[in-house]
Design an enzyme around this catalytic site. Sequence first.
Site, mmCIF file in Angstrom:
data_model
loop_
_atom_site.group_PDB
_atom_site.id
_atom_site.type_symbol
_atom_site.label_atom_id
_atom_site.label_comp_id
_atom_site.label_asym_id
_atom_site.label_seq_id
_atom_site.Cartn_x
_atom_site.Cartn_y
_atom_site.Cartn_z
ATOM 1 N N ASP A 16 0.845 -1.196 -0.067
ATOM 2 C CA ASP A 16 0.023 0.061 -0.153
ATOM 3 C C ASP A 16 0.888 1.310 0.085
ATOM 4 O O ASP A 16 2.096 1.156 0.516
ATOM 5 C CB ASP A 16 -0.934 -0.069 1.429
ATOM 6 C CG ASP A 16 -2.070 0.904 1.147
ATOM 7 O OD1 ASP A 16 -2.192 1.688 0.329
ATOM 8 O OD2 ASP A 16 -2.817 1.244 2.203
ATOM 9 N N ASN B 35 1.397 3.464 -2.926
ATOM 10 C CA ASN B 35 1.864 3.994 -4.158
ATOM 11 C C ASN B 35 1.494 5.455 -4.689
ATOM 12 O O ASN B 35 2.160 6.105 -4.951
ATOM 13 C CB ASN B 35 1.361 3.107 -5.357
ATOM 14 C CG ASN B 35 2.121 1.486 -5.231
ATOM 15 O OD1 ASN B 35 2.894 1.656 -4.243
ATOM 16 N ND2 ASN B 35 1.645 0.773 -6.130
ATOM 17 N N HIS C 12 2.820 3.363 -9.215
ATOM 18 C CA HIS C 12 2.583 1.917 -9.341
ATOM 19 C C HIS C 12 3.927 1.477 -10.250
ATOM 20 O O HIS C 12 4.238 0.172 -9.826
ATOM 21 C CB HIS C 12 1.144 1.768 -10.134
ATOM 22 C CG HIS C 12 0.173 1.985 -9.393
ATOM 23 N ND1 HIS C 12 -0.233 1.615 -8.013
ATOM 24 C CD2 HIS C 12 -0.917 2.915 -9.842
ATOM 25 C CE1 HIS C 12 -1.380 2.315 -7.704
ATOM 26 N NE2 HIS C 12 -1.965 2.883 -8.743
ATOM 27 N N THR D 246 -10.843 -7.056 -5.551
ATOM 28 C CA THR D 246 -12.156 -7.150 -6.219
ATOM 29 C C THR D 246 -12.719 -5.717 -6.114
ATOM 30 O O THR D 246 -13.597 -5.279 -6.845
ATOM 31 C CB THR D 246 -13.064 -8.104 -5.418
ATOM 32 O OG1 THR D 246 -12.920 -8.029 -4.098
ATOM 33 C CG2 THR D 246 -12.578 -9.615 -5.883
ATOM 34 N N LEU E 134 11.021 -20.568 -4.744
ATOM 35 C CA LEU E 134 10.090 -19.879 -4.333
ATOM 36 C C LEU E 134 8.747 -19.777 -4.874
ATOM 37 O O LEU E 134 8.695 -19.906 -6.411
ATOM 38 C CB LEU E 134 10.430 -18.142 -4.125
ATOM 39 C CG LEU E 134 9.371 -17.252 -3.522
ATOM 40 C CD1 LEU E 134 9.288 -17.388 -2.058
ATOM 41 C CD2 LEU E 134 9.887 -15.944 -3.870
ATOM 42 N N ARG F 81 1.665 -4.956 6.289
ATOM 43 C CA ARG F 81 0.994 -3.920 5.400
ATOM 44 C C ARG F 81 1.723 -2.849 5.580
ATOM 45 O O ARG F 81 2.205 -2.246 6.784
ATOM 46 C CB ARG F 81 -0.353 -3.643 5.939
ATOM 47 C CG ARG F 81 -1.234 -2.580 5.108
ATOM 48 C CD ARG F 81 -2.618 -2.436 5.551
ATOM 49 N NE ARG F 81 -3.165 -1.650 4.478
ATOM 50 C CZ ARG F 81 -4.266 -1.664 3.954
ATOM 51 N NH1 ARG F 81 -5.064 -2.645 4.219
ATOM 52 N NH2 ARG F 81 -4.767 -1.032 2.875
ATOM 53 N N ARG G 147 -5.392 -1.822 8.249
ATOM 54 C CA ARG G 147 -6.650 -2.684 7.912
ATOM 55 C C ARG G 147 -6.324 -4.058 7.223
ATOM 56 O O ARG G 147 -5.154 -3.967 6.687
ATOM 57 C CB ARG G 147 -7.605 -1.906 6.904
ATOM 58 C CG ARG G 147 -8.209 -0.854 7.231
ATOM 59 C CD ARG G 147 -9.137 -0.155 6.390
ATOM 60 N NE ARG G 147 -8.126 0.348 5.248
ATOM 61 C CZ ARG G 147 -7.618 1.616 4.869
ATOM 62 N NH1 ARG G 147 -7.984 2.287 6.139
ATOM 63 N NH2 ARG G 147 -6.819 2.087 4.226
ATOM 64 N N LEU G 148 -7.327 -4.911 7.076
ATOM 65 C CA LEU G 148 -6.738 -6.213 6.415
ATOM 66 C C LEU G 148 -7.422 -6.008 5.025
ATOM 67 O O LEU G 148 -6.986 -7.142 4.193
ATOM 68 C CB LEU G 148 -7.429 -7.348 7.007
ATOM 69 C CG LEU G 148 -6.772 -7.573 8.354
ATOM 70 C CD1 LEU G 148 -7.244 -8.643 9.261
ATOM 71 C CD2 LEU G 148 -5.277 -7.863 8.187
ATOM 72 N N GLU H 21 0.931 -13.597 12.193
ATOM 73 C CA GLU H 21 1.481 -12.603 12.967
ATOM 74 C C GLU H 21 1.208 -11.384 12.015
ATOM 75 O O GLU H 21 1.613 -11.350 10.840
ATOM 76 C CB GLU H 21 3.068 -12.613 13.189
ATOM 77 C CG GLU H 21 3.370 -14.000 14.209
ATOM 78 C CD GLU H 21 2.870 -13.957 15.689
ATOM 79 O OE1 GLU H 21 2.871 -12.583 16.114
ATOM 80 O OE2 GLU H 21 1.972 -14.775 16.097
HETATM 81 C C1 FPP Z 1 -1.870 0.160 -3.313
HETATM 82 O O1 FPP Z 1 -1.487 1.409 -3.364
HETATM 83 C C2 FPP Z 1 -1.318 -0.590 -4.423
HETATM 84 C C3 FPP Z 1 -2.342 -1.065 -5.306
HETATM 85 C C4 FPP Z 1 -3.705 -1.060 -5.166
HETATM 86 C C5 FPP Z 1 -1.904 -1.997 -6.519
HETATM 87 C C6 FPP Z 1 -0.501 -2.638 -6.227
HETATM 88 C C7 FPP Z 1 0.351 -2.642 -7.305
HETATM 89 C C8 FPP Z 1 1.649 -2.592 -7.405
HETATM 90 C C9 FPP Z 1 2.430 -2.800 -6.195
HETATM 91 C C10 FPP Z 1 2.421 -2.158 -8.581
HETATM 92 C C11 FPP Z 1 2.036 -3.298 -9.696
HETATM 93 C C12 FPP Z 1 2.336 -4.650 -9.381
HETATM 94 C C13 FPP Z 1 2.947 -5.610 -10.040
HETATM 95 C C14 FPP Z 1 3.047 -7.145 -9.628
HETATM 96 C C15 FPP Z 1 3.120 -5.405 -11.481
HETATM 97 P P1 FPP Z 1 -2.366 2.740 -3.504
HETATM 98 O O2 FPP Z 1 -2.491 3.155 -5.096
HETATM 99 O O3 FPP Z 1 -3.771 2.447 -2.726
HETATM 100 O O4 FPP Z 1 -1.592 3.728 -2.719
HETATM 101 P P2 FPP Z 1 -2.493 4.992 -1.698
HETATM 102 O O5 FPP Z 1 -3.090 4.408 -0.667
HETATM 103 O O6 FPP Z 1 -1.195 5.651 -1.452
HETATM 104 O O7 FPP Z 1 -3.314 5.738 -2.798
#
Ligand code: FPP
Length: 226
Positions: free
Chosen positions: A13, A15, A30, A60, A125, A174, A180-181, A193
């Site tokens: 989380d 990005n 991302h 989802t 892995l 996280r 949050r989950l 854990e």
């Molecule tokens: C949460 O950050 C991230 C996502 C919803 C997508 C996860 C994607 C990646 C890590 C990159 C692509 C992955 C692969 C495997 C190619 P957010 O956008 O919710 O961030 P924010 O909470 O700061 O807005």
Amino acid sequence: MKNKLKHLAIIMDGNGRWAKSRGLQRVKGHEKGAEVVRDITTFCANSDEIKTLTLYAFSTENWKRPKLEVDFLMKLLDRYLKNELEVYQKEGVKFDTIGNLEPFSKKLKDTIAKTKDATKNNSKLTQILALNYGAQDELLRAVNKACKNGNIITKKDLERYLDTPYSDIDLLIRTSGEKRLSNYLLWQIAYAELEFTDTLWPDFTPVELNKIIENFKKRERKFGGI
Ligand code: FPP
């Protein structure tokens, strides 16, 4: 005795916030996040203990995001998988997914299927990407399959129909400070854990992961016993 870490799960989380804090578009976060996926996967493949790494890549609920961002994530995933094949083979990583792949484009479904097939014999892995995944959706699909014959469902029956045949989660991390989950692996984390770090996913490093793992090893896990 120190805890063994066989199955690590991560909610990646932060990005969007990472990009915003740099005056960049969210999608740049991302892109950087995908690079971190590679670093963390390589680290896990080189650990003697970790056998499974399950990463929350698209939930989802993520379809609710603006179309431009969803389209970008789909293209990024396709590009990532194609570029990554070399790394998967070099590091001995088997690629797998959980979640319902049905709504994805034929192109992305093909790339996913080809990557699974090309890496199926790798054994250091297993990297599982959770794609169009939600734990409630997974449980509902499993329950519906399991009760088709009308019998009472046992724990074993249900687990047979869940998306993941892999072991339960030992440690769930996280990033980004949210506690949050978010509908992630609700069955499989029964005795996991939990670790929450303020670091945004694009800034997360193998060094920090290693520290979290060291801390996990010192915790006492009782699984309901004493
Ligand atoms: C949460 O950050 C991230 C996502 C919803 C997508 C996860 C994607 C990646 C890590 C990159 C692509 C992955 C692969 C495997 C190619 P957010 O956008 O919710 O961030 P924010 O909470 O700061 O807005």
